[in-house]
Design a protein around this motif. Sequence first.
Motif, short mmCIF file in Angstrom:
data_model
loop_
_atom_site.label_atom_id
_atom_site.label_comp_id
_atom_site.label_asym_id
_atom_site.label_seq_id
_atom_site.Cartn_x
_atom_site.Cartn_y
_atom_site.Cartn_z
N SER A 95 -5.23 8.20 3.38
CA SER A 95 -5.43 6.80 3.73
C SER A 95 -4.61 5.89 2.81
CB SER A 95 -6.92 6.45 3.65
OG SER A 95 -7.41 6.70 2.36
N PRO A 96 -4.38 4.65 3.21
CA PRO A 96 -3.60 3.74 2.37
C PRO A 96 -4.32 3.41 1.06
CG PRO A 96 -3.72 2.94 4.64
CD PRO A 96 -4.69 4.06 4.52
N LEU A 154 -4.06 0.71 -2.22
CA LEU A 154 -3.46 -0.54 -2.68
C LEU A 154 -2.71 -0.34 -4.00
CD1 LEU A 154 -3.17 -3.62 -2.26
CD2 LEU A 154 -5.27 -3.88 -3.60
N GLY A 181 -1.07 12.23 5.62
CA GLY A 181 -2.41 12.70 5.93
C GLY A 181 -3.53 12.04 5.15
N LEU A 198 3.53 0.80 2.77
CA LEU A 198 3.16 -0.16 3.79
C LEU A 198 3.10 -1.56 3.20
CD1 LEU A 198 0.20 1.94 5.22
CD2 LEU A 198 2.28 1.42 6.49
N THR A 220 5.20 -1.20 9.78
CA THR A 220 5.15 0.21 10.17
C THR A 220 5.36 1.15 8.99
OG1 THR A 220 7.50 0.13 10.71
CG2 THR A 220 5.95 -0.24 12.52
N GLN A 237 0.86 5.30 1.07
CA GLN A 237 0.14 6.24 1.91
C GLN A 237 0.84 7.59 1.87
OE1 GLN A 237 -0.30 5.22 6.13
NE2 GLN A 237 -2.29 6.24 6.16
N TYR A 244 0.85 -1.17 0.00
CA TYR A 244 0.00 0.00 0.00
C TYR A 244 0.90 1.24 0.00
CZ TYR A 244 -4.37 -2.48 1.14
OH TYR A 244 -5.49 -3.27 1.10
N PHE A 249 -0.18 -5.19 9.06
CA PHE A 249 0.67 -4.21 8.41
C PHE A 249 2.00 -4.07 9.13
CE2 PHE A 249 -1.89 -1.94 5.27
CZ PHE A 249 -3.18 -2.32 5.60
#
Lengths: 115, 110
Positions: free
Chosen positions: B43-44, B46, B41, B88, B102, B38, B36, B100
């Motif tokens: 969202s993840p 895909l 600020g 991620l 870090t 990101q 993912y 996940f």
Amino acid sequence: GAGVSQTPSNKVTEKGKYVELRCDPISGHTALYWYRQSLGQGPEFLIYFQGTGAADDSGLPNDRFFAVRPEGSVSTLKIQRTERGDSAVYLCASSHPETGTDTQYFGPGTRLTVL
Amino acid sequence: QKEVEQNSGPLSVPEGAIASLNCTYSDRGSQSFFWYRQYSGKSPELIMFIYSNGDKEDGRFTAQLNKASQYVSLLIRDSQPSDSATYLCAVKGNTDKLIFGTGTRLQVFP
């Protein structure tokens, strides 16, 4: 089409208060997930719904956390007696039955701050 | 030992170079592997998933999986400043939840 939506985008509350966070998944997505992401960390699984039932709630940290999805669409994450350690971004994701639970689409998140 | 481990970075690469992001996981029963992206600020999002040993290519991205070594990587060719984000790694076993790491922060400089 519309993606996963979450409300509110930001929530500031005081320690000890009750909060509700809402997630509206993508239309037609039967699976819904809640994750929590603290600063500098990856998302951490909380709970997963398949339809109306919680298929896996093993990630809920304690009994102050509860989530519902009464009609198999919108879900609400409820946190009682909030603590400062609950401050995080709460992410909701959904997936379509045809693509399975591998393709999870995330919403924008709700940033919860507990003072 | 964490279930999914990533170097937090930052990984700094010049524009046009290949960025190599690595991830190891502890559960040998893991079946599905995801990358993912990101942005700060946000969202993840895909990027890729991979199930089988070997390479999987999608545009400038290549995911590599080695189950024997419990290792998954993401290569980004011709890196662009717009690729600067946190990447991620996530793993799924025989349950439906994603585990996940870090994340690794990637910086692509012009």
